[in-house]
Design an enzyme around this catalytic site. Structure first.
Site, PDB file in Angstrom:
ATOM      1  N   GLY A 174       0.772  -1.139   0.067  1.00 29.52           N
ATOM      2  CA  GLY A 174      -0.038  -0.243  -0.185  1.00 29.52           C
ATOM      3  C   GLY A 174       0.880   1.372   0.020  1.00 29.52           C
ATOM      4  O   GLY A 174       0.348   2.257   0.144  1.00 29.52           O
ATOM      5  N   LYS A 228       6.498  17.354  -4.574  1.00 27.69           N
ATOM      6  CA  LYS A 228       7.051  17.779  -3.050  1.00 27.69           C
ATOM      7  C   LYS A 228       8.251  18.721  -3.133  1.00 27.69           C
ATOM      8  O   LYS A 228       8.206  19.620  -2.244  1.00 27.69           O
ATOM      9  CB  LYS A 228       7.473  16.411  -2.392  1.00 27.69           C
ATOM     10  CG  LYS A 228       6.073  15.511  -2.246  1.00 27.69           C
ATOM     11  CD  LYS A 228       6.554  14.108  -1.979  1.00 27.69           C
ATOM     12  CE  LYS A 228       5.470  13.321  -1.620  1.00 27.69           C
ATOM     13  NZ  LYS A 228       5.799  11.720  -1.321  1.00 27.69           N
ATOM     14  N   GLY A 247       1.592   6.896   4.662  1.00 26.34           N
ATOM     15  CA  GLY A 247       0.913   6.307   5.497  1.00 26.34           C
ATOM     16  C   GLY A 247      -0.200   6.883   6.409  1.00 26.34           C
ATOM     17  O   GLY A 247       0.121   8.174   6.661  1.00 26.34           O
TER      18      GLY A 247
HETATM   19  N1  HSE Z   1       3.197   7.187  -2.795  1.00 33.09           N
HETATM   20  C1  HSE Z   1       3.767   8.152  -1.807  1.00 33.09           C
HETATM   21  C2  HSE Z   1       4.965   7.429  -1.486  1.00 33.09           C
HETATM   22  C3  HSE Z   1       2.786   8.583  -0.685  1.00 33.09           C
HETATM   23  O1  HSE Z   1       5.369   6.455  -1.683  1.00 33.09           O
HETATM   24  O2  HSE Z   1       5.766   8.120  -0.812  1.00 33.09           O
HETATM   25  C4  HSE Z   1       3.274   9.722   0.203  1.00 33.09           C
HETATM   26  O3  HSE Z   1       3.314  11.029  -0.635  1.00 33.09           O
END
Ligand code: HSE
Length: 381
Positions: free
Chosen positions: A170, A188, A285
């Site tokens: 997940g 980001k 998460g």
């Molecule tokens: N898919 C992203 C990760 C979720 O793996 O960091 C958090 O932004």
């Protein structure tokens, strides 16, 4: 404080769980999309129920994507409700617009949960910025790609097997392309650099390269040379100029960043008086990201929220440079022309050629990767 949640997936469920432990904060409405998932009276399918509810002070947005997230955020701000979001794509695309709308309406717009999950990164960028100019930042900001690179390095596994494991756990986005091609990190990076430099950084100006084409042969080469590969966001500021890039990098195996395991993140900044700061933790998460959202909510409620201010105008430059490792699959010959003058070393094998370049700008290397997507690149740092 009365709070509405937009979405009830992993992140908003985490927010809900945490808010249940804080009696001062009430979740009074939850927007869901699927009527079959209406398990509580406070759930609604209609955003207007939230927008028009004068008793709601704050809206948490975690529905993801650009639309209708943008419209919901703007409508909430215009209805004089604070907004806290975890949606990095919409913030990276419309940051300036949201900040202006919040200012106009005398409410807060908070984005801690967009970058670095539970790591208190954005607030610390802002705190450092009260004293120092943040002159550079970098980090591992995607858990899925770090999980893949770590497992390939420590367990010698192949890319496809590890990606499947990351999806089963997940960590990966519904479409893992955003994780492995660098789009998620680019969002980001744009948000972090905008906060750090006090200037909205255009996400589309950030050159990007991911880990989709990394192979076991690359990992073996790195190991033989005492190196570890990580997917980095990097941004630098020099006076009124800035640069930002997202690409794999090669680190000496004894550095802090090289040892970030599994799906963890690390975010790092440099300021003149504080020096180097490195923050490590869970970048994704429900509970870690929910924690970041609830911290923003508490900051707003207690009058401790920082305003985001874009008071600088910076010009994009080419401040990030480095030597590069490239693996070029057999049959791609245009590299000889594109990289002419900058090749330091070439090692040909049956299926590919490894090229090491002299110090160049990312733009030079991206001329090749834009043309030939299957070339894997990594910058030595
Ligand atoms: N898919 C992203 C990760 C979720 O793996 O960091 C958090 O932004």
């Amino acid at each position: 404080m009365n709070i509405a949640l937009l979405g009830f997936g992993v992140v908003c469920s985490g927010v809900y769980e945490i808010l249940k432990t804080l009696p001062e904060y009430n979740v009074t409405k939850i927007l869901i999309r699927n009527p079959a998932k209406k398990t509580m009276d406070c759930m609604t399918l209609d955003f207007a129920d939230i927008e028009n509810d004068k008793a709601i002070d704050l809206v948490v947005e975690a529905i993801g994507g650009l639309h209708p997230a943008r419209e919901y955020i703007l409508a909430s701000l215009n209805a004089k409700k604070h907004v806290v979001t975890a949606n990095k794509a919409v913030v990276a695309a419309y940051f300036e617009e949201f900040v202006a709308a919040a200012k106009e309406n005398g409410v807060k717009f908070m984005v801690e949960a967009t970058s670095g999950g539970g790591i208190p990164w954005i607030k610390n960028l802002q705190r450092v910025g009260r004293i120092d100019d943040v002159t550079s930042l970098h980090g591992i900001m995607n858990g899925t790609s770090n999980f893949i690179l770590s497992a390939m390095t420590s367990e010698g596994k192949d890319f496809d097997d590890v990606l499947k494991a990351a999806q089963e756990l997940g960590y990966a986005e519904a479409d893992p392309s955003a994780d492995i091609d660098g789009d998620d990190v680019r969002n980001k990076c744009a948000i972090s650099a905008s906060i750090a430099f006090g200037c909205p950084v255009d996400v589309n100006s950030i050159l990007q390269s991911g880990i989709r084409y990394i192979t076991k042969a690359d990992i073996d080469w790195f190991k033989e040379n005492g190196l570890v590969c990580k997917l980095f966001a990097t941004a630098k500021r020099e006076g009124d100029k800035f640069d930002a890039v997202v690409e794999p990098v090669l680190l000496c195996c004894d550095t802090v960043e090289a040892n970030v395991p599994k799906n963890y993140n690390i975010t790092c900044l440099y300021g003149e008086t504080i020096g180097e700061v490195k923050l490590y933790g869970q970048g994704a998460g429900g509970l870690p990201t929910g924690n970041a959202i609830v911290q923003d909510i508490i900051d707003i409620n207690t009058g401790n929220a920082f305003d985001i201010s874009f008071d600088k105008t910076l010009i994009k430059t080419e401040a990030v440079t480095g030597r590069y490792y490239l693996r070029i699959p057999a049959g791609i010959d245009c590299y000889k022309d594109i990289l002419r003058d900058v090749i330091e070393k070439e090692e040909a094998s049956e299926n590919s050629t490894v090229v090491i370049t002299k110090e160049v700008t990312p733009a030079k290397i991206h001329q090749l990767t834009d043309k030939e997507k299957s070339v894997f690149i990594a910058r030595f740092v």
